[in-house]
Scaffold this active site. Sequence first.
Site, short mmCIF file in Angstrom:
data_model
loop_
_atom_site.label_atom_id
_atom_site.label_comp_id
_atom_site.label_asym_id
_atom_site.label_seq_id
_atom_site.Cartn_x
_atom_site.Cartn_y
_atom_site.Cartn_z
N ILE A 1 -24.61 -12.95 -40.75
CA ILE A 1 -26.10 -13.22 -41.74
C ILE A 1 -26.10 -14.69 -41.77
CG2 ILE A 1 -27.19 -12.34 -43.55
CD1 ILE A 1 -26.11 -10.20 -41.76
N ARG B 1 -29.16 -22.65 -47.95
CA ARG B 1 -29.98 -24.00 -47.84
C ARG B 1 -30.24 -24.28 -49.36
NH1 ARG B 1 -35.07 -22.91 -44.93
NH2 ARG B 1 -34.94 -20.87 -45.58
N HIS C 1 -34.23 -17.80 -35.80
CA HIS C 1 -34.52 -17.51 -37.31
C HIS C 1 -34.92 -19.04 -37.79
CE1 HIS C 1 -34.49 -16.01 -41.30
NE2 HIS C 1 -33.34 -16.34 -41.62
N VAL D 1 -26.27 -12.82 -51.08
CA VAL D 1 -26.47 -11.77 -50.12
C VAL D 1 -25.39 -10.83 -49.79
CG1 VAL D 1 -27.18 -11.67 -47.55
CG2 VAL D 1 -28.05 -13.51 -48.83
N GLY E 1 -17.77 -12.51 -47.90
CA GLY E 1 -18.92 -13.31 -48.66
C GLY E 1 -19.34 -12.66 -49.96
N ALA E 2 -18.36 -11.38 -50.28
CA ALA E 2 -19.00 -10.62 -50.98
C ALA E 2 -19.67 -11.10 -52.32
CB ALA E 2 -18.31 -9.15 -51.38
N GLY F 1 -21.33 -13.65 -52.89
CA GLY F 1 -22.35 -14.37 -52.63
C GLY F 1 -23.87 -13.46 -52.87
P1 NAP Z 1 -24.61 -17.73 -52.16
O1 NAP Z 1 -24.94 -16.94 -53.11
O2 NAP Z 1 -24.27 -19.17 -52.36
O3 NAP Z 1 -23.00 -17.28 -51.61
C1 NAP Z 1 -22.49 -18.16 -50.48
C2 NAP Z 1 -21.11 -17.19 -50.08
O4 NAP Z 1 -20.31 -17.97 -49.35
C3 NAP Z 1 -20.17 -16.94 -51.41
O5 NAP Z 1 -19.44 -15.76 -51.14
C4 NAP Z 1 -19.15 -18.38 -51.31
O6 NAP Z 1 -17.95 -18.11 -51.76
C5 NAP Z 1 -19.10 -18.09 -49.66
N1 NAP Z 1 -18.67 -19.77 -49.37
C6 NAP Z 1 -19.24 -20.77 -49.83
N2 NAP Z 1 -18.60 -21.85 -49.33
C7 NAP Z 1 -17.68 -21.53 -48.58
C8 NAP Z 1 -16.53 -21.93 -47.84
N3 NAP Z 1 -16.35 -23.09 -47.67
N4 NAP Z 1 -15.55 -20.91 -47.38
C9 NAP Z 1 -15.85 -19.60 -47.69
N5 NAP Z 1 -16.63 -18.95 -48.38
C10 NAP Z 1 -17.62 -19.92 -48.75
O7 NAP Z 1 -25.35 -17.85 -50.80
P2 NAP Z 1 -26.02 -16.48 -50.16
O8 NAP Z 1 -27.56 -16.79 -50.72
O9 NAP Z 1 -25.42 -15.43 -50.22
O10 NAP Z 1 -26.26 -16.82 -48.80
C11 NAP Z 1 -25.14 -16.88 -47.74
C12 NAP Z 1 -25.52 -17.13 -46.30
O11 NAP Z 1 -26.36 -16.23 -45.89
C13 NAP Z 1 -26.48 -18.47 -46.23
O12 NAP Z 1 -25.79 -19.11 -45.10
C14 NAP Z 1 -27.63 -18.19 -46.38
O13 NAP Z 1 -28.32 -19.21 -45.79
C15 NAP Z 1 -27.53 -16.79 -45.25
N6 NAP Z 1 -28.90 -16.14 -45.35
C16 NAP Z 1 -29.21 -15.53 -44.23
C17 NAP Z 1 -30.16 -14.69 -44.20
C18 NAP Z 1 -30.76 -14.15 -42.75
O14 NAP Z 1 -32.02 -13.38 -42.83
N7 NAP Z 1 -29.94 -14.31 -41.81
C19 NAP Z 1 -30.93 -14.51 -45.38
C20 NAP Z 1 -30.63 -14.98 -46.53
C21 NAP Z 1 -29.28 -15.95 -46.51
P3 NAP Z 1 -17.81 -18.32 -53.19
O15 NAP Z 1 -18.18 -17.47 -54.20
O16 NAP Z 1 -16.05 -18.07 -53.25
O17 NAP Z 1 -18.24 -19.79 -53.42
#
Ligand code: NAP
Length: 312
Positions: free
Chosen positions: A121, A86, A178, A12, A7-8, A10
Site C-alpha cells: 500500500i 506525502r 497511482h 491506513v 505499519g498497523a 499508521g
Molecule cells: P502514517 O499514519 O504516517 O503512518 C505511517 C506508518 O509507517 C506508521 O506505521 C509508521 O510507524 C511507519 N513508518 C514511518 N516511518 C518508518 C520507518 N522509517 N520505518 C518503518 N516504519 C515507518 O501514514 P499513512 O497515512 O498510514 O500512510 C502510510 C503509507 O500508505 C504512505 O506511504 C501513504 O502514502 C500510503 N498510502 C497509500 C494509498 C494507496 O492508495 N496506495 C492510500 C493512502 C496512503 P510509526 O508509527 O512507528 O511512526
Amino acid sequence: MKVSVIGASGKVGGGISFLLANEPYVKELVLISRNKSLNKVKGLREDIYDALAGTRRDCDIFISDDETLKFLDGSDIVIITSGLPRKEGMSRLDLAKVNAKIVGKYAKKVAEICDTKLFIITNPVDVMTYKAYIDSKFERNKVFGLGTHLDSLRFKVEIAKFFGVHIDEVRTRIVGEHGDTMVPLISSTSIGGVPITRFKRFKDLPIKEIIDEVKKKGEKIISLKGGSEFGPAAAVLNVVRSIANNENRLLTLSTYLDGEFGFTDVCAGVPVKVNRDGVEIVTDILFSEKEFEAFKHSVETIKKYCIEVKDI
Ligand code: NAP
C-alpha cells in the site's frame, strides 16, 4: 485466514486492521509496528476488540514488533503500509527512495520467514510493489500493490453521480500509475452494461475535470484531515475478500509486467484477476490507441523510479 499488517500504527494500517478484523474469514490478525509505536498498536487492538464485541465477530489479534516479526509465520497475506506519507505539495514519487528502503527491508524479512502473498500500500505504490517483488523474490502472482484500484473507485463514484445511477451500475477502471499520469479507460467503461459512449449525455461528461479531481483526491484529504484511511482500507478489503473467497474479481492492481502490454521490469496498475493464488494479469482488454499512448507514458514514468530504487 491469517493476515498480517506491517505499519498497523499508521492511519491506513489501523483502518485496514479494523475492517479486516470484522471479516468472517479472517480468523487471525497480526498487527506489526516499530518498537516505539507498540503501545499505539496495543491500543488499536483493545479498540478493535471492543468493536468486535459490538459487531459480534470473532478474531484473534496478535501484536509484534518489526524486528522479531513474531506471529507472522503462516500468514496468507502480509500487507505493508509502512512508510512516510506525502506532505502537502509533495508528489507520491518524491517518496520513492526513502520508502523503498523501508519496503525493501520488510519484503526481505518476510520472505525469510514464510512464503506468502505480499500486498503493498505504501506510496509510490507502483515503485514500492516493484521493490517488494525484487527483494522478496516471490513469484510475481504473489506480489501486488493497491495500484489504481482506489482511483478507479473514485472515478466510478463521479460517473455514478453525473448519470444519477447507483454506483454498482458503473463499471470502469483507471490504469497505469497511482499518481499524476494515471489513465482512465473510457473504452472499458459501461453503465448498466451499456458502453458509456452510447449514452447521449456522454458528450457532456467532464472527463478531464473528473480525472483531475481523482488525481488530487488524496492531496485534498491530506489537507483537510491529514490523510486518507477509510477509502484505502475499503479498497484493500475488496482485494483481500476476492482472495479469501476465490472470487476471480477483475480489479486494477499494480503488478510486475514481464512482457505484458509490451513492458518489462516495471510494476503498474493493470487489470488483474484476483483469486486464492493472488493476481493474474488480464491482457485481452483492448485499449484505444490514445489510451495506450497515455498508458505507455505512465508506465515509462514509473519505470524511471523503479530503476532508481532497484539496488538501494
Ligand atoms: P502514517 O499514519 O504516517 O503512518 C505511517 C506508518 O509507517 C506508521 O506505521 C509508521 O510507524 C511507519 N513508518 C514511518 N516511518 C518508518 C520507518 N522509517 N520505518 C518503518 N516504519 C515507518 O501514514 P499513512 O497515512 O498510514 O500512510 C502510510 C503509507 O500508505 C504512505 O506511504 C501513504 O502514502 C500510503 N498510502 C497509500 C494509498 C494507496 O492508495 N496506495 C492510500 C493512502 C496512503 P510509526 O508509527 O512507528 O511512526
